[in-house]
Design a protein around this motif. Sequence first.
Motif, PDB file in Angstrom:
ATOM      1  N   MET A 151     -37.418  52.034  56.018  1.00  0.00           N
ATOM      2  CA  MET A 151     -38.314  50.880  56.079  1.00  0.00           C
ATOM      3  C   MET A 151     -39.327  51.015  57.212  1.00  0.00           C
ATOM      4  O   MET A 151     -40.477  50.577  57.089  1.00  0.00           O
ATOM      5  N   GLU A 152     -38.914  51.630  58.302  1.00  0.00           N
ATOM      6  CA  GLU A 152     -39.826  51.824  59.440  1.00  0.00           C
ATOM      7  C   GLU A 152     -40.960  52.779  59.098  1.00  0.00           C
ATOM      8  O   GLU A 152     -42.024  52.721  59.727  1.00  0.00           O
ATOM      9  N   ASN A 153     -40.751  53.645  58.115  1.00  0.00           N
ATOM     10  CA  ASN A 153     -41.749  54.656  57.784  1.00  0.00           C
ATOM     11  C   ASN A 153     -42.507  54.359  56.502  1.00  0.00           C
ATOM     12  O   ASN A 153     -43.321  55.176  56.057  1.00  0.00           O
ATOM     13  N   LEU A 154     -42.255  53.200  55.896  1.00  0.00           N
ATOM     14  CA  LEU A 154     -42.963  52.790  54.688  1.00  0.00           C
ATOM     15  C   LEU A 154     -43.803  51.566  54.964  1.00  0.00           C
ATOM     16  O   LEU A 154     -43.655  50.889  55.992  1.00  0.00           O
ATOM     17  N   ASP A 155     -44.681  51.267  54.030  1.00  0.00           N
ATOM     18  CA  ASP A 155     -45.453  50.042  54.110  1.00  0.00           C
ATOM     19  C   ASP A 155     -44.491  48.850  54.165  1.00  0.00           C
ATOM     20  O   ASP A 155     -43.487  48.820  53.452  1.00  0.00           O
ATOM     21  N   SER A 156     -44.808  47.873  54.993  1.00  0.00           N
ATOM     22  CA  SER A 156     -43.919  46.722  55.163  1.00  0.00           C
ATOM     23  C   SER A 156     -43.717  45.942  53.868  1.00  0.00           C
ATOM     24  O   SER A 156     -42.736  45.198  53.722  1.00  0.00           O
ATOM     25  N   ALA A 157     -44.622  46.113  52.907  1.00  0.00           N
ATOM     26  CA  ALA A 157     -44.518  45.383  51.635  1.00  0.00           C
ATOM     27  C   ALA A 157     -43.630  46.097  50.621  1.00  0.00           C
ATOM     28  O   ALA A 157     -43.373  45.558  49.545  1.00  0.00           O
ATOM     29  N   THR A 158     -43.154  47.303  50.944  1.00  0.00           N
ATOM     30  CA  THR A 158     -42.316  48.052  50.011  1.00  0.00           C
ATOM     31  C   THR A 158     -40.889  47.514  50.017  1.00  0.00           C
ATOM     32  O   THR A 158     -40.243  47.459  51.056  1.00  0.00           O
ATOM     33  N   SER A 159     -40.406  47.136  48.851  1.00  0.00           N
ATOM     34  CA  SER A 159     -39.043  46.609  48.718  1.00  0.00           C
ATOM     35  C   SER A 159     -38.092  47.714  48.278  1.00  0.00           C
ATOM     36  O   SER A 159     -38.496  48.669  47.614  1.00  0.00           O
ATOM     37  N   ILE A 160     -36.818  47.569  48.659  1.00  0.00           N
ATOM     38  CA  ILE A 160     -35.798  48.551  48.283  1.00  0.00           C
ATOM     39  C   ILE A 160     -34.663  47.830  47.563  1.00  0.00           C
ATOM     40  O   ILE A 160     -34.161  46.805  48.029  1.00  0.00           O
ATOM     41  N   PHE A 161     -34.272  48.382  46.408  1.00  0.00           N
ATOM     42  CA  PHE A 161     -33.178  47.832  45.624  1.00  0.00           C
ATOM     43  C   PHE A 161     -32.148  48.930  45.377  1.00  0.00           C
ATOM     44  O   PHE A 161     -32.515  50.066  45.084  1.00  0.00           O
ATOM     45  N   THR A 162     -30.876  48.597  45.489  1.00  0.00           N
ATOM     46  CA  THR A 162     -29.811  49.532  45.119  1.00  0.00           C
ATOM     47  C   THR A 162     -29.080  48.957  43.901  1.00  0.00           C
ATOM     48  O   THR A 162     -28.591  47.830  43.940  1.00  0.00           O
ATOM     49  N   VAL A 163     -29.026  49.758  42.841  1.00  0.00           N
ATOM     50  CA  VAL A 163     -28.510  49.276  41.554  1.00  0.00           C
ATOM     51  C   VAL A 163     -27.296  50.097  41.133  1.00  0.00           C
ATOM     52  O   VAL A 163     -27.427  51.287  40.828  1.00  0.00           O
ATOM     53  N   PRO A 164     -26.114  49.494  41.118  1.00  0.00           N
ATOM     54  CA  PRO A 164     -24.932  50.218  40.631  1.00  0.00           C
ATOM     55  C   PRO A 164     -24.960  50.349  39.109  1.00  0.00           C
ATOM     56  O   PRO A 164     -25.303  49.400  38.404  1.00  0.00           O
ATOM     57  N   VAL A 165     -24.633  51.537  38.609  1.00  0.00           N
ATOM     58  CA  VAL A 165     -24.662  51.804  37.168  1.00  0.00           C
ATOM     59  C   VAL A 165     -23.275  52.250  36.718  1.00  0.00           C
ATOM     60  O   VAL A 165     -22.629  53.068  37.372  1.00  0.00           O
ATOM     61  N   ASP A 166     -22.809  51.708  35.602  1.00  0.00           N
ATOM     62  CA  ASP A 166     -21.527  52.085  35.025  1.00  0.00           C
ATOM     63  C   ASP A 166     -21.691  53.406  34.274  1.00  0.00           C
ATOM     64  O   ASP A 166     -22.401  53.475  33.273  1.00  0.00           O
ATOM     65  N   LEU A 167     -21.046  54.460  34.776  1.00  0.00           N
ATOM     66  CA  LEU A 167     -21.208  55.789  34.195  1.00  0.00           C
ATOM     67  C   LEU A 167     -20.131  56.136  33.177  1.00  0.00           C
ATOM     68  O   LEU A 167     -20.043  57.274  32.719  1.00  0.00           O
ATOM     69  N   ARG A 168     -19.341  55.146  32.779  1.00  0.00           N
ATOM     70  CA  ARG A 168     -18.260  55.440  31.845  1.00  0.00           C
ATOM     71  C   ARG A 168     -18.763  55.627  30.419  1.00  0.00           C
ATOM     72  O   ARG A 168     -18.041  56.153  29.570  1.00  0.00           O
ATOM     73  N   LYS A 169     -19.983  55.195  30.153  1.00  0.00           N
ATOM     74  CA  LYS A 169     -20.558  55.334  28.828  1.00  0.00           C
ATOM     75  C   LYS A 169     -21.810  56.207  28.893  1.00  0.00           C
ATOM     76  O   LYS A 169     -22.534  56.216  29.890  1.00  0.00           O
ATOM     77  N   TYR A 170     -22.052  56.933  27.820  1.00  0.00           N
ATOM     78  CA  TYR A 170     -23.237  57.790  27.714  1.00  0.00           C
ATOM     79  C   TYR A 170     -24.074  57.324  26.515  1.00  0.00           C
ATOM     80  O   TYR A 170     -23.517  56.969  25.475  1.00  0.00           O
ATOM     81  N   PRO A 171     -25.449  57.285  26.683  1.00  0.00           N
ATOM     82  CA  PRO A 171     -26.245  57.638  27.862  1.00  0.00           C
ATOM     83  C   PRO A 171     -26.329  56.488  28.862  1.00  0.00           C
ATOM     84  O   PRO A 171     -26.187  55.325  28.497  1.00  0.00           O
ATOM     85  N   CYS A 172     -26.578  56.858  30.120  1.00  0.00           N
ATOM     86  CA  CYS A 172     -26.722  55.839  31.161  1.00  0.00           C
ATOM     87  C   CYS A 172     -27.791  56.210  32.187  1.00  0.00           C
ATOM     88  O   CYS A 172     -28.020  55.458  33.125  1.00  0.00           O
ATOM     89  N   GLY A 173     -28.453  57.364  32.015  1.00  0.00           N
ATOM     90  CA  GLY A 173     -29.393  57.820  33.029  1.00  0.00           C
ATOM     91  C   GLY A 173     -30.836  57.936  32.585  1.00  0.00           C
ATOM     92  O   GLY A 173     -31.660  58.505  33.297  1.00  0.00           O
ATOM     93  N   THR A 174     -31.179  57.387  31.409  1.00  0.00           N
ATOM     94  CA  THR A 174     -32.569  57.437  30.966  1.00  0.00           C
ATOM     95  C   THR A 174     -33.394  56.382  31.697  1.00  0.00           C
ATOM     96  O   THR A 174     -32.849  55.491  32.359  1.00  0.00           O
ATOM     97  N   LYS A 175     -34.704  56.443  31.545  1.00  0.00           N
ATOM     98  CA  LYS A 175     -35.567  55.422  32.137  1.00  0.00           C
ATOM     99  C   LYS A 175     -35.156  54.038  31.642  1.00  0.00           C
ATOM    100  O   LYS A 175     -35.073  53.078  32.421  1.00  0.00           O
ATOM    101  N   HIS A 176     -34.918  53.944  30.341  1.00  0.00           N
ATOM    102  CA  HIS A 176     -34.531  52.672  29.742  1.00  0.00           C
ATOM    103  C   HIS A 176     -33.257  52.134  30.381  1.00  0.00           C
ATOM    104  O   HIS A 176     -33.163  50.932  30.699  1.00  0.00           O
TER     105      HIS A 176
END
Length: 433
Positions: free
Chosen positions: A211-236
């Motif tokens: 955050m110190e090295n990015l624009d102050s307006a840049t937001s950060i989100f961490t999203v947990p994903v359930d990997l027990r099913k496929y597919p789970c890593g596409t853009k969608h």
Amino acid sequence: MVSVSEFSSTDKDSFVSVAESFLPREVLIPIEADDNEKFDILVYEGNNVREGEIIAKSKNICVHSSVPGSVKEILNFQCASGKIGKCVRIALSGSFEFTGKKQEEKVWSDLDQNSLCYLLKDNGIVNTFDKPASIISQIRKLKRKNNMILGVRLFDDDPSHDIENFLARKYLSQIVEGAGIIARTIKASAIVFAFNKKDKSLFNYNFDFLMENLDSATSIFTVPVDLRKYPCGTKHDIVSSAKKAFKDEILSKFGRNDFFIDSNTALRTYDAVVKGLPSIFQLVHVTGDCLNAAAIMKIRVGTPIKEVITQCGNFKKSLGKIVINGILCGHEVSSDAPISRSVKSIEFLPKSELSVDKSVTCIRCGNCRKICPLHLQPEMLCRMYRDGVTEQDALKTAILCSECGLCNTVCPSRIPLCQYIATLKKKLEGTEK
């Protein structure tokens, strides 16, 4: 969607360290194998080159020698991408510029967009999130220039390999910083880190440095994903998971036209910008029931796969085929193919696991429709390809395909549906050569 247990590698999550590959006596550096760039080759037979020296370049990316040595020949060769393209054969000799030497870390927070783009181009960064391509060519093609959101996938899109998961566990701080560099390059308004919900390391990760090295307006989100099913890593999948986890106005416009990278791309970006290292190595998951030993290996670009086999103790079972970048999403290559910047995994399959069935006519069973996670009609798209359909209405349907490969796994006629659809998309988009 199907359970990943049907496709997961038996050595998944078992690695704790990286094995250094042996120095190859010769490397075969792919020049035109990563994407459709037009390259100028800068060396000739008999030239001496340094480790990390630029030997070819295009408008968007440079190619480097992974070893010091002498150029033996420039030839056409089938590379790990499956394409036949120009390669430079270099015999090892001389001293090293980067190997065994500590690299001084550089500050990137004061660099502007043009300077960062130059470093990414000059150090040969390839985005391996989906179809490998130079990251600068992708940045230049961005349809939306403002309020761009960066999606970062910290797990494997194909459950049969374990490289992205491993990198996220082993090099998380470098990957986060690399993602920050790309976010600054595209002037992202937000970064979405999508990670395995079983991995607790990102739940309480401290992003203060980023955050110190990015624009102050840049937001950060961490999203947990359930990997027990496929597919789970596409853009969608990533977009859907983010919107379910956060009812944030910033993410309301998050979609397939935003920018997406994986752990490998973020780590290579960190190495390029912070350490000044060109892309001359790949971290590769080497696995398969044929091998005496599996490993995460640091392999020099241009190393023939057959030399990797030797280092792993050769085979304990008769080899059936070699598959690059996953059973579901990858493709077959020969043992002579050299490692390129887009290789993330190599799987050696024994003959006993291979089907001998040949492709036959579609029997209209409907299995491909039932298993498609996007509710498409793969057999219909396959017929469009065979019938030479070129209408844009077909493109609107075909473009939705994530090429997850599930339709291939259930087709009793052994029709390569996924590959047909991928080729159809290229034809309709006018990108097939």
